[in-house]
Design a protein around this motif. Structure first.
Motif, PDB file in Angstrom:
ATOM      1  N   LEU A   1       0.888  -1.348  -0.032  1.00  0.00           N
ATOM      2  CA  LEU A   1       0.029  -0.052   0.141  1.00  0.00           C
ATOM      3  C   LEU A   1       0.808   1.162  -0.215  1.00  0.00           C
ATOM      4  O   LEU A   1       0.538   2.170  -0.718  1.00  0.00           O
ATOM      5  CB  LEU A   1      -0.910   0.073   1.265  1.00  0.00           C
ATOM      6  CG  LEU A   1      -1.984   1.235   1.254  1.00  0.00           C
ATOM      7  CD1 LEU A   1      -2.909   0.955   0.190  1.00  0.00           C
ATOM      8  CD2 LEU A   1      -2.732   1.042   2.521  1.00  0.00           C
TER       9      LEU A   1
ATOM     10  N   GLN B   1       3.981   1.511  -1.087  1.00  0.00           N
ATOM     11  CA  GLN B   1       4.672   1.608  -2.575  1.00  0.00           C
ATOM     12  C   GLN B   1       3.488   2.046  -3.512  1.00  0.00           C
ATOM     13  O   GLN B   1       3.982   3.046  -4.370  1.00  0.00           O
ATOM     14  CB  GLN B   1       4.883   0.324  -3.035  1.00  0.00           C
ATOM     15  CG  GLN B   1       6.132  -0.353  -2.246  1.00  0.00           C
ATOM     16  CD  GLN B   1       7.406   0.598  -2.088  1.00  0.00           C
ATOM     17  OE1 GLN B   1       7.705   1.360  -3.395  1.00  0.00           O
ATOM     18  NE2 GLN B   1       8.031   0.832  -1.268  1.00  0.00           N
ATOM     19  N   LYS B   2       2.262   1.741  -3.505  1.00  0.00           N
ATOM     20  CA  LYS B   2       1.212   2.206  -4.246  1.00  0.00           C
ATOM     21  C   LYS B   2       1.134   3.812  -4.077  1.00  0.00           C
ATOM     22  O   LYS B   2       0.935   4.591  -5.178  1.00  0.00           O
ATOM     23  CB  LYS B   2      -0.067   1.446  -3.859  1.00  0.00           C
ATOM     24  CG  LYS B   2      -1.005   1.940  -4.894  1.00  0.00           C
ATOM     25  CD  LYS B   2      -2.768   1.045  -4.278  1.00  0.00           C
ATOM     26  CE  LYS B   2      -3.824   1.923  -5.120  1.00  0.00           C
ATOM     27  NZ  LYS B   2      -4.958   1.160  -4.586  1.00  0.00           N
ATOM     28  N   HIS B   3       0.985   4.229  -2.844  1.00  0.00           N
ATOM     29  CA  HIS B   3       0.720   5.543  -2.737  1.00  0.00           C
ATOM     30  C   HIS B   3       2.013   6.250  -3.044  1.00  0.00           C
ATOM     31  O   HIS B   3       2.025   7.462  -3.783  1.00  0.00           O
ATOM     32  CB  HIS B   3       0.640   5.781  -1.117  1.00  0.00           C
ATOM     33  CG  HIS B   3      -0.785   5.808  -0.720  1.00  0.00           C
ATOM     34  ND1 HIS B   3      -2.016   5.944  -1.040  1.00  0.00           N
ATOM     35  CD2 HIS B   3      -1.206   4.518   0.295  1.00  0.00           C
ATOM     36  CE1 HIS B   3      -3.011   5.472  -0.601  1.00  0.00           C
ATOM     37  NE2 HIS B   3      -2.821   4.611   0.107  1.00  0.00           N
TER      38      HIS B   3
ATOM     39  N   SER C   1       4.058   5.602  -5.582  1.00  0.00           N
ATOM     40  CA  SER C   1       3.813   5.868  -7.115  1.00  0.00           C
ATOM     41  C   SER C   1       3.081   6.726  -7.492  1.00  0.00           C
ATOM     42  O   SER C   1       3.228   7.840  -8.329  1.00  0.00           O
ATOM     43  CB  SER C   1       3.592   4.334  -7.592  1.00  0.00           C
ATOM     44  OG  SER C   1       3.210   4.486  -9.002  1.00  0.00           O
ATOM     45  N   LYS C   2       1.733   6.985  -6.784  1.00  0.00           N
ATOM     46  CA  LYS C   2       0.899   8.041  -7.081  1.00  0.00           C
ATOM     47  C   LYS C   2       1.523   9.315  -6.847  1.00  0.00           C
ATOM     48  O   LYS C   2       1.032  10.275  -7.457  1.00  0.00           O
ATOM     49  CB  LYS C   2      -0.505   7.917  -6.394  1.00  0.00           C
ATOM     50  CG  LYS C   2      -1.265   6.642  -6.830  1.00  0.00           C
ATOM     51  CD  LYS C   2      -2.572   6.701  -6.158  1.00  0.00           C
ATOM     52  CE  LYS C   2      -3.352   5.576  -6.697  1.00  0.00           C
ATOM     53  NZ  LYS C   2      -4.694   5.375  -6.083  1.00  0.00           N
TER      54      LYS C   2
END
Length: 144
Positions: free
Chosen positions: A94, A96-98, A100-101
């Motif tokens: 989660l 890493q996803k944030h 990236s965004k």
């Protein structure tokens, strides 16, 4: 507390009220019945029976979990560690996803900040654009 070999028997006993509950809900009495209050009462009784059986089943599994914790505490610790590792992996994904965004939107903001600087260097309006464009064109040579 019931012993481990009684577990299937006890679970089988708790399944019977479930089956009776569902059987009564799909019986022809409810299809052919015209009294809505009678149908409602019957359904509420079935739901109550189902909830009682669910509580008994939950209690059974909680008792088994307690027995396991007493008899094999290392197993409970292993399960807890495994759950914590899974939670850490999920949270890391989660993050890493944030990130990236966040990088994406930072790049968008940088691109937006660069574009106004370029247009700020240029004068505003269509006439100013023509003046700047014509300034780059060399003046025609006069013929003498």
């Amino acid at each position: 507390m019931p012993s481990a070999e009684n577990a299937p028997v006890q679970l089988g006993v708790t399944n019977r009220p479930d089956q009776a509950c569902f059987a009564s809900l799909v019986s022809q009495d409810y299809v052919n019945g015209t009294d809505q209050e009678e149908i409602r009462t019957g359904v509420e009784q079935c739901i109550q029976k189902f909830l009682d059986v669910a509580r008994q089943t939950e209690c059974f599994f909680l008792q088994k979990r307690l027995q396991l914790a007493v008899q094999k505490p290392e197993q409970v610790i292993k399960e807890d560690v495994s759950e914590l590792k899974n939670e850490l992996q999920r949270k890391e994904a989660l993050i890493q996803k944030h990130l990236s965004k966040l990088r994406h939107w930072q790049q968008v903001l940088e691109d937006i900040n660069v574009q106004p600087k370029k247009s700020a260097d240029l004068a505003q309006g269509p006439l100013a654009y023509l003046e700047q464009a014509s300034a780059n064109i060399p003046a025609p040579l006069k013929q003498t």
